[in-house]
Design an enzyme around this catalytic site. Structure first.
Site, mmCIF file in Angstrom:
data_model
loop_
_atom_site.group_PDB
_atom_site.id
_atom_site.type_symbol
_atom_site.label_atom_id
_atom_site.label_comp_id
_atom_site.label_asym_id
_atom_site.label_seq_id
_atom_site.Cartn_x
_atom_site.Cartn_y
_atom_site.Cartn_z
ATOM 1 N N THR A 195 42.251 28.298 -46.463
ATOM 2 C CA THR A 195 40.928 28.202 -45.842
ATOM 3 C C THR A 195 40.704 26.809 -45.265
ATOM 4 O O THR A 195 40.210 26.655 -44.136
ATOM 5 C CB THR A 195 39.839 28.540 -46.875
ATOM 6 O OG1 THR A 195 40.076 29.856 -47.391
ATOM 7 C CG2 THR A 195 38.465 28.479 -46.247
ATOM 8 N N GLN A 208 38.808 34.600 -44.135
ATOM 9 C CA GLN A 208 38.404 33.194 -44.086
ATOM 10 C C GLN A 208 38.907 32.540 -42.800
ATOM 11 O O GLN A 208 40.109 32.493 -42.552
ATOM 12 C CB GLN A 208 38.949 32.424 -45.295
ATOM 13 C CG GLN A 208 38.393 32.873 -46.622
ATOM 14 C CD GLN A 208 39.233 33.944 -47.292
ATOM 15 O OE1 GLN A 208 40.030 34.618 -46.638
ATOM 16 N NE2 GLN A 208 39.071 34.106 -48.597
ATOM 17 N N TRP A 264 29.475 30.801 -55.708
ATOM 18 C CA TRP A 264 30.926 30.656 -55.606
ATOM 19 C C TRP A 264 31.487 30.004 -56.873
ATOM 20 O O TRP A 264 32.549 30.387 -57.365
ATOM 21 C CB TRP A 264 31.248 29.821 -54.359
ATOM 22 C CG TRP A 264 32.694 29.631 -54.070
ATOM 23 C CD1 TRP A 264 33.728 30.445 -54.434
ATOM 24 C CD2 TRP A 264 33.282 28.560 -53.328
ATOM 25 N NE1 TRP A 264 34.923 29.948 -53.967
ATOM 26 C CE2 TRP A 264 34.678 28.798 -53.289
ATOM 27 C CE3 TRP A 264 32.764 27.431 -52.681
ATOM 28 C CZ2 TRP A 264 35.558 27.928 -52.634
ATOM 29 C CZ3 TRP A 264 33.637 26.578 -52.016
ATOM 30 C CH2 TRP A 264 35.017 26.822 -51.999
ATOM 31 N N ARG A 314 25.197 33.460 -52.864
ATOM 32 C CA ARG A 314 25.792 33.907 -54.120
ATOM 33 C C ARG A 314 26.602 32.754 -54.697
ATOM 34 O O ARG A 314 27.060 31.864 -53.961
ATOM 35 C CB ARG A 314 26.662 35.159 -53.905
ATOM 36 C CG ARG A 314 27.826 34.987 -52.937
ATOM 37 C CD ARG A 314 28.676 36.242 -52.912
ATOM 38 N NE ARG A 314 29.789 36.139 -51.965
ATOM 39 C CZ ARG A 314 30.877 36.907 -52.030
ATOM 40 N NH1 ARG A 314 30.995 37.812 -52.989
ATOM 41 N NH2 ARG A 314 31.835 36.778 -51.128
#
Length: 538
Positions: free
Chosen positions: A304, A334, A456, A454
């Site tokens: 990523t 990603q 991670w 959310r």
């Protein structure tokens, strides 16, 4: 070499085991200071044998010794990762993980050196930022190796890195207590967060949230980039970056004017290129574009971190008036448009376009003003302390099964330690969908699920203040990552938001309505010390 490194790790482990002093033999000053950490026994054993500490050390001396423990063990970690790299010829995944590790540990070493320099000068806020980043890079090295753990040496290195992360966490925890409570170690205690009722700099309500500053409007160009490469112009942005002098001091900038055009290239602003400025001709006019992506299944050697169209490591980076995009599409998974590891980043009037993981605000302090950010899955993510002011945040449709519905999350903050001074703050932003997305949403809203964020990582922190939240935001507001993970430790807060998605009556129980008296914790001044480094405007 691998066996020698194993013996080195074993020797260090035995050292701390053999010399782990009993509570009675540990100086009371160390015993009390280590109460401020998440790992007090490790803290005490690592400090009790320090030859550099006087018999009755001061709190600052204890902190400095704790940082030294981290620094010394970091050198061993660097040697171990170098051995992994040297033994990984032909293994692309392991080679990439080791190279990223080497880069991260180099960054960690630099941030620790900054911390050491800042502490005796009383620059505790800066020191906490830099030590937070040092810890982030050590954790990132461990996390990257996790996906290439196919040898005993990698496994041993990961184990050692886990110990190193604990040492750095201890040093950072004590720095926080010192900053908040001063030399009175009797008041020190394990790190707390807003989730347990602890706010820093909580006075003043929301009166200071309207900080005015950004990229100066009168910066003369040092070099120019033109798509046609005409006389006096660089043809690529990367060539202009390479022309920048290294290690420019504070107050000096290297300004790159990028004329209108579409520049298909991968741009890297390296660690040594400080205070570089990109000035474009406007969003949609000056466009830097790429399509690197991790893919599914994941492509060998691609991470990523490496997919960013523009990736910045040099401190003091600024940008204004341009679009940065990653065109990989949803099937690329990603695919980063912009990544910043630059402390004191200032981005104004810029556009970031992608799908999953559009904007990687990875580390340190970043300020985004009047920007447009577009994506769908976790499209603003990282473990930086970033403020987004007056920005337009837009969910865009995925190309895959759009008519069957989808679940999207605006943010995924990655704080791994409660002492890290990181988090995402959105002030006066619009959260909505693109025209294309909203047309699909209105035709069948039930199958479109959109959330503010959310977790991670375990101590994920994100707040929305004075924002307009569109109808596409689900009444629950926030989404779990995986079961109960992080739901007891994250901090997700909202304050005085408006719009159809702002009703708090059905929010998840693990989000928070920020008390008015603590809203100022998240001002530009308090959260990222922006009044000290962001040029002000009238």
């Amino acid at each position: 070499m691998a066996s020698l490194l194993f013996l080195s790790v074993l020797t260090l482990t035995l050292y701390f085991s053999l010399f782990s002093a009993s509570a009675a033999s540990i100086p009371p000053e160390i015993h009390q200071a280590c109460k401020a950490t998440r790992y007090p026994e490790t803290c005490e054993s690592s400090l009790a044998q320090s030859a550099r500490l006087p018999p009755k050390p001061t709190p600052l001396q204890i902190i400095q010794s704790s940082i030294r423990v981290s620094s010394e063990n970091l050198k061993t970690a660097q040697s171990m990762v170098k051995s992994i790299l040297d033994s990984s010829a032909g293994n692309l995944n392991r080679t990439t993980a080791a190279k990223n590790c080497m880069e991260g540990l180099h960054n960690s070493e630099y941030r620790i050196s900054q911390t050491v320099d800042a502490l005796p000068r009383g620059k505790m806020k800066d020191a906490r930022v830099w030590m937070s980043a040092a810890l982030l890079y050590q954790y990132g090295c461990w996390s990257g190796l996790k996906y290439a753990n196919d040898t005993q040496l990698v496994n041993q290195t990961m184990s050692f890195l886990n110990t190193l992360v604990g040492y750095s966490s201890n040093a950072l925890s004590m720095m926080v207590s010192y900053d908040v409570f001063g030399k009175e170690t009797g008041s020190w205690g394990p790190p707390r967060t807003e989730r347990t009722g602890f706010w820093e700099s909580g006075g003043g309500g929301a009166t200071e949230l309207g900080f005015k500053g950004g990229v100066p409007s009168d910066l003369p160009a040092d070099v120019t980039v033109c798509k046609d490469g005409s006389k006096g112009c660089y043809k690529t942005v990367q060539e202009a970056v390479e022309a920048a002098p290294e290690n420019l001091p504070a107050g000096k900038r290297f300004v790159i004017r990028i004329k209108a055009g579409v520049y298909e290239e991968t741009v890297r602003v390296p660690f040594e290129k400080r205070n570089v400025v990109f000035l474009g001709d406007g969003m949609g006019k000056t466009v830097i574009t790429g399509s690197l992506n991790v893919g599914q299944p994941a492509k060998p050697g691609i991470t990523t971190h490496n997919t960013a169209t523009v990736g910045v490591d040099g401190d003091g980076f600024m940008a204004s008036g341009l679009t940065i995009q990653n065109t990989a599409g949803s099937e690329g998974h990603q695919a980063v448009a912009f990544r910043s590891d630059s402390d004191l980043t200032i981005i104004e009037n810029c556009e970031f376009i992608g799908n999953q993981d559009t904007l990687y605000a990875h580390s340190l302090r970043q300020f985004y003003k009047s920007c447009r950010i577009q994506g769908n899955v976790d499209f603003i993510f990282g473990n930086s302390a970033s403020i987004f002011q007056n920005c337009t945040i837009l969910v865009c449709p995925r190309e895959v099964n759009a008519d069957q519905g989808e679940t999207n999350t605006v943010t995924a903050h990655g704080r791994t330690d409660p002492s890290q001074s990181t988090g995402f703050v959105f002030q006066n932003c619009l959260i909505n969908g693109t025209e294309e997305y909203m047309a699909s949403y209105h035709s069948n809203p039930e199958v479109h699920q959109n959330f503010l964020g959310r977790p991670w990582k375990e101590y994920s922190r994100t707040v929305f203040i004075d924002c307009n939240l569109g109808a596409l935001i689900k009444p629950e507001g926030w989404m779990p990552w995986d079961g109960e993970f992080a739901l007891e430790t994250l901090f997700y807060g909202e304050f005085q938001n408006s719009g159809p998605g702002s009703n708090l009556s059905q929010r998840v129980t693990w989000s928070t309505r920020i008390p008015a008296e603590h809203a100022n914790t998240y001002s530009v001044q308090n959260f990222i010390q922006g009044d000290q480094w962001i040029p002000t405007s009238s």
